[in-house]
Scaffold this active site. Structure first.
Site, short mmCIF file in Angstrom:
data_model
loop_
_atom_site.label_atom_id
_atom_site.label_comp_id
_atom_site.label_asym_id
_atom_site.label_seq_id
_atom_site.Cartn_x
_atom_site.Cartn_y
_atom_site.Cartn_z
CG ASP A 13 -52.19 -41.14 -20.11
OD1 ASP A 13 -51.80 -40.54 -18.93
OD2 ASP A 13 -53.37 -41.32 -20.39
CE LYS A 16 -46.50 -36.82 -19.03
NZ LYS A 16 -47.50 -37.58 -19.87
N GLY A 40 -51.43 -38.54 -14.28
CA GLY A 40 -51.40 -40.07 -13.46
C GLY A 40 -49.97 -40.71 -13.91
CG HIS A 41 -46.63 -38.75 -14.09
ND1 HIS A 41 -46.03 -37.50 -14.15
CD2 HIS A 41 -47.66 -38.49 -15.01
CE1 HIS A 41 -46.71 -36.83 -14.87
NE2 HIS A 41 -47.67 -37.20 -15.41
CD GLN A 230 -51.87 -32.57 -17.76
OE1 GLN A 230 -51.16 -31.50 -17.40
NE2 GLN A 230 -52.02 -33.26 -16.85
P1 GDP Z 1 -47.65 -41.11 -17.81
O1 GDP Z 1 -49.00 -40.26 -17.41
O2 GDP Z 1 -47.08 -40.42 -19.05
O3 GDP Z 1 -46.72 -41.19 -16.71
O4 GDP Z 1 -48.00 -42.26 -18.49
P2 GDP Z 1 -48.85 -43.38 -17.76
O5 GDP Z 1 -48.27 -43.74 -16.50
O6 GDP Z 1 -50.29 -42.68 -17.33
O7 GDP Z 1 -49.30 -44.53 -18.43
C1 GDP Z 1 -48.17 -45.33 -19.18
C2 GDP Z 1 -48.72 -46.77 -18.95
O8 GDP Z 1 -47.87 -47.40 -19.59
C3 GDP Z 1 -48.32 -47.01 -17.65
O9 GDP Z 1 -49.39 -48.19 -17.23
C4 GDP Z 1 -46.88 -47.66 -17.45
O10 GDP Z 1 -46.98 -48.67 -16.41
C5 GDP Z 1 -46.87 -48.41 -19.02
N1 GDP Z 1 -45.50 -48.46 -19.42
C6 GDP Z 1 -44.70 -47.52 -19.74
N2 GDP Z 1 -43.72 -47.84 -20.46
C7 GDP Z 1 -43.92 -48.97 -20.87
C8 GDP Z 1 -43.76 -49.97 -21.77
O11 GDP Z 1 -42.45 -49.73 -22.66
N3 GDP Z 1 -44.31 -50.96 -22.13
C9 GDP Z 1 -45.43 -51.32 -21.63
N4 GDP Z 1 -46.24 -52.39 -21.93
N5 GDP Z 1 -46.04 -50.79 -20.85
C10 GDP Z 1 -45.27 -49.37 -20.21
P1 IMO Z 2 -50.67 -37.53 -17.69
O1 IMO Z 2 -49.89 -36.36 -17.05
C1 IMO Z 2 -54.03 -37.95 -20.55
C2 IMO Z 2 -57.18 -34.93 -20.80
C3 IMO Z 2 -58.29 -35.34 -19.95
C4 IMO Z 2 -59.46 -34.46 -20.99
C5 IMO Z 2 -58.54 -33.25 -21.23
C6 IMO Z 2 -58.78 -32.13 -20.04
O2 IMO Z 2 -51.07 -38.73 -16.78
O3 IMO Z 2 -50.12 -37.72 -19.01
P2 IMO Z 2 -58.38 -31.86 -17.50
O4 IMO Z 2 -58.82 -32.85 -16.50
O5 IMO Z 2 -57.10 -31.22 -17.59
O6 IMO Z 2 -59.11 -30.62 -17.72
O7 IMO Z 2 -58.95 -32.71 -18.87
O8 IMO Z 2 -56.98 -33.62 -21.08
N1 IMO Z 2 -55.99 -35.24 -19.67
C7 IMO Z 2 -55.05 -36.22 -19.87
N2 IMO Z 2 -55.00 -37.41 -20.68
N3 IMO Z 2 -52.87 -37.99 -19.65
C8 IMO Z 2 -52.98 -36.82 -18.83
O9 IMO Z 2 -51.89 -36.56 -17.94
C9 IMO Z 2 -54.16 -35.94 -18.72
N4 IMO Z 2 -54.52 -34.99 -18.03
C10 IMO Z 2 -55.55 -34.48 -18.87
O10 IMO Z 2 -58.70 -36.94 -20.43
O11 IMO Z 2 -59.35 -34.94 -22.39
MG MG Z 3 -50.86 -40.82 -17.44
#
Ligand code: GDP
Ligand code: IMO
Ligand code: MG
Length: 429
Positions: A13, A16, A40-41, A230
């Site tokens: 998270d 990416k 979840g991107h 991840q």
């Molecule tokens: P990913 O899994 O690495 O793609 O990241 P996620 O989408 O799960 O989580 C990143 C969260 O931070 C999302 O809700 C984005 O919309 C948000 N986000 C990304 N960059 C920024 C930033 O620079 N500032 C803030 N406040 N939110 C951001």
């Molecule tokens: P993105 O790509 C954050 C965590 C889960 C759990 C562990 C194992 O959005 O960064 P799994 O379902 O893979 O067996 O869970 O890994 N986890 C993540 N945490 N971002 C993710 O993906 C994750 N994918 C799995 O919360 O602790």
């Molecule tokens: Mg994510």
């Protein structure tokens, strides 16, 4: 040509999805190499927000091809739910989406097994996203898995039924009542029916030998970016085991997850948040269980993109970051969510871990060791809003100092700084 890589350096998270989307115009092809719908991107532009789980984050750029590589595991039900969401928003994702024949399938009974195994672990549960990731990769490595290329074969249904009955046997043995367990709001039979309908739709997608396609594309001079899911601290070999996911999230995963030689790896971008988060169980040395942690969670909207669970929050962890940089061979750093630190008059950064009052050298084998304590360096916060900053020259001096400090500590440049979730809130240095 070589394949560039973007991957997470913390516990996932990091942002990416946003950065892959921002970088996509520089590339012809974006390819996911591991993980599955546990990811979840989030991508935000033009006032709209999308969360992708299986589809690569370059999908919003029509001229760019998006490859789901062999190292990814696919739940067709979730894949088509994503495709339909994009279609409802006026896009045509099938046009620029390619799927590897060698990618493995997540079956509905993998999801049941995930839930049953987690429930059996009781208080030591991993905190899995319950998408069936562990069980599907287990079948892949146990050489039992079903692959995308199998769906048109005569024995597909037979093999599916065999594997499903093995899964259900374990589920029953664990005493897990799957008849009342819902999968994304559906009972098992309904989910399975939709899963098979999605398998039929999958036959209509562009199914390819992605390893050949990608190697040929690089030979032809195409620019390819590999998108990680991840983060490094969730890597099955080097993360905080056993609280990890079931794939190699590091650069090495690009080679096996896309069929590319190590010689083919180009620039490696490592993404980290200006602080740390983690969702699910497992060690987190800099976790804040106080008002500051809550301030990060609320300010950063730190709730899981896949499960909606509140993310655990804490200060930036440099020992973990340095370890991740080493494992991935990072060339360029991208720091996300600097704006979330806006309201903090003071910011702590963990520079070392200590145990029994002695600094630990190297990175500990077992991060679960409760004796491990963070050593903090206190930095002045900027305590003002970054909103409206359109170039790196406009950032407050305290943020420039925070960036310099991290760069000195890790020995690598931070070339991109993100100050908000929108595409446009991205500063290049
Ligand atoms: P990913 O899994 O690495 O793609 O990241 P996620 O989408 O799960 O989580 C990143 C969260 O931070 C999302 O809700 C984005 O919309 C948000 N986000 C990304 N960059 C920024 C930033 O620079 N500032 C803030 N406040 N939110 C951001
Ligand atoms: P993105 O790509 C954050 C965590 C889960 C759990 C562990 C194992 O959005 O960064 P799994 O379902 O893979 O067996 O869970 O890994 N986890 C993540 N945490 N971002 C993710 O993906 C994750 N994918 C799995 O919360 O602790
Ligand atoms: Mg994510």
């Amino acid at each position: 040509m070589k394949v560039d890589v973007i991957l997470g350096l913390q516990w996932g998270d990091e942002g990416k999805g946003k950065i892959v989307d921002v970088f996509t115009p520089r590339y012809d092809i974006i390819a996911r190499f591991q993980g599955g719908p546990n990811a979840g991107h989030t991508i935000i532009f033009g006032g709209r927000k999308f969360v992708l789980h299986t589809i690569p984050s370059g999908i919003f750029h029509r001229q760019t091809l998006n490859v789901i590589g062999n190292g990814v595991i696919i739940d067709p039900f979730i894949l088509f739910r994503e495709i339909d969401t994009l279609r409802e928003a006026g896009m045509a994702p099938e046009e620029n989406l390619l799927v590897s024949r060698r990618a493995h399938l997540i079956m509905p009974s993998h999801r049941l097994l995930d839930a049953a195994l987690e429930s059996d672990k009781g208080s030591s549960k991993i905190g899995s996203t319950l998408k069936g990731i562990g069980p599907a990769y287990t079948d892949k490595y146990g050489r039992n898995g079903l692959r995308v290329g199998d769906i048109t074969g005569d024995s597909f249904k037979l093999r599916y039924d065999q594997l499903k009955s093995e899964h259900l046997e374990i589920v029953r043995h664990l005493g897990f009542d799957y008849t009342s367990h819902l999968l994304d709001g559906l009972d098992f039979e309904s989910y399975e029916a939709k899963w098979f309908a999605s398998i039929d739709r999958l036959k209509g997608l562009k199914i390819i030998d992605s390893e050949i396609f990608l190697n040929t594309s690089l030979d032809e001079g195409k620019r390819v970016l590999a998108e990680g899911a991840q983060g490094t601290m969730l890597d099955v070999d080097f993360g905080s085991y056993p609280f990890v996911t079931s794939s190699n999230t590091i650069t090495a995963g690009v080679c096996s997850g896309l069929g590319l030689s190590p010689h083919r790896i180009g620039k490696i971008y490592g993404i980290f948040k200006a602080y740390c988060t983690r969702v699910g169980s497992g060690p987190f040395p800099t976790e804040l269980n106080d008002a500051d942690g809550e301030k990060l969670r609320v300010g950063g909207n730190e709730f899981g993109s896949t499960t909606g669970r509140p993310r655990r929050c804490g200060w930036l962890d440099l020992p973990a970051l340095k370890y991740s940089i080493m494992l991935n061979g990072v060339d360029s750093l991208i720091m996300m969510k600097a704006d979330v630190l806006d309201p903090f008059p003071e910011i702590e950064i963990c520079t070392d871990y200590k145990k029994n009052n002695e600094i630990i050298s190297g990175f500990p084998y077992d991060l679960c060791d409760e004796q491990i304590q963070p050593v903090y360096n206190n930095r002045k916060g900027w305590n003002s809003s970054l909103e409206g900053c359109t170039s790196i020259n406009e950032i407050p001096a305290a943020l420039a100092d925070y960036i310099d400090f991290i760069e000195r500590e890790v020995g690598l440049a931070i070339d991109t700084v993100s100050i908000g979730p929108d595409r446009l809130q991205t500063l290049q240095r």
